[in-house]
Design an enzyme around this catalytic site. Structure first.
Site, PDB file in Angstrom:
ATOM      1  CD  GLU A   1     -39.333 122.424  99.965  1.00 25.80           C
ATOM      2  OE1 GLU A   1     -39.185 121.120 100.384  1.00 25.80           O
ATOM      3  OE2 GLU A   1     -39.785 122.777  98.873  1.00 25.80           O
TER       4      GLU A   1
ATOM      5  CE1 TYR B   1     -18.361  99.694 103.824  1.00 25.38           C
ATOM      6  CE2 TYR B   1     -18.382  97.802 102.761  1.00 25.38           C
ATOM      7  CZ  TYR B   1     -18.137  98.533 103.757  1.00 25.38           C
ATOM      8  OH  TYR B   1     -17.330  97.961 104.768  1.00 25.38           O
TER       9      TYR B   1
ATOM     10  CE  LYS C   1     -38.519 118.160 100.861  1.00 18.32           C
ATOM     11  NZ  LYS C   1     -39.019 118.510  99.640  1.00 18.32           N
TER      12      LYS C   1
END
Length: 127
Positions: free
Chosen positions: A25, A57, A102
Site C-alpha cells: 500500500e 467548498y 477505501k
C-alpha cells in the site's frame, strides 16, 4: 443538529494516497474517496450573497485532496481525523462529518467498500 445549522456536502472527492499498514500500500498507493459534510450557519452568507461569510467548498475540497495525497498514515481512522481538522480550521465550519472510503482495501474476500466515518466539532460548536 441544532436549529440554524446548515450543511454543505462534498461527495466523492478522490485522491491517490499511500495510506495503509502493508508495504504494498505504501509503495503502489491506491485511490481514496472522501465525503465531507460541513455544518455551518449559511444565513449571513445567503442574506448578503457573500462567499466570505460561508465556507468556500472549492478551497476546502482542494485542501482535503492535498491531505489524501500527502503524508501517509497507517489507518484510515487517522486520515479521517486529519481531514476533519482541515475542515474545522475554516472559521465558518462548526462541525464536520467525514467518511473515508477505501474501495481497494487489501481484503481477501469479495467486498464493495470499506469506510470509516467520524464526526468532529469545534468546542462549543454544534450539538
Amino acid at each position: 443538529m441544532q436549529v440554524g445549522i446548515d450543511r454543505i456536502t462534498l461527495s466523492g472527492l478522490r485522491g491517490r494516497g499511500l495510506h495503509g499498514v502493508y508495504p504494498r500500500e505504501r509503495v503502489e498507493g491506491q485511490t481514496f474517496v472522501v465525503d465531507a459534510a460541513l455544518e455551518l450557519d449559511t444565513r449571513a452568507a445567503a442574506r448578503g450573497d457573500d462567499l466570505a461569510r460561508t465556507a468556500d467548498y472549492g478551497a476546502v475540497a482542494e485542501k482535503l485532496v492535498a491531505v489524501i495525497e500527502g503524508e501517509p498514515c497507517n489507518l484510515i481512522e487517522t486520515l479521517a481525523a486529519r481531514l476533519a481538522e482541515i475542515c474545522l480550521a475554516d472559521p465558518a465550519v462548526q462541525a464536520v462529518e467525514i467518511t473515508v472510503h477505501k474501495p481497494d482495501a487489501p481484503i481477501t474476500v469479495p467486498f464493495d467498500d470499506v469506510t470509516v466515518s467520524i464526526r468532529r466539532e469545534k468546542p462549543g460548536g454544534a450539538a
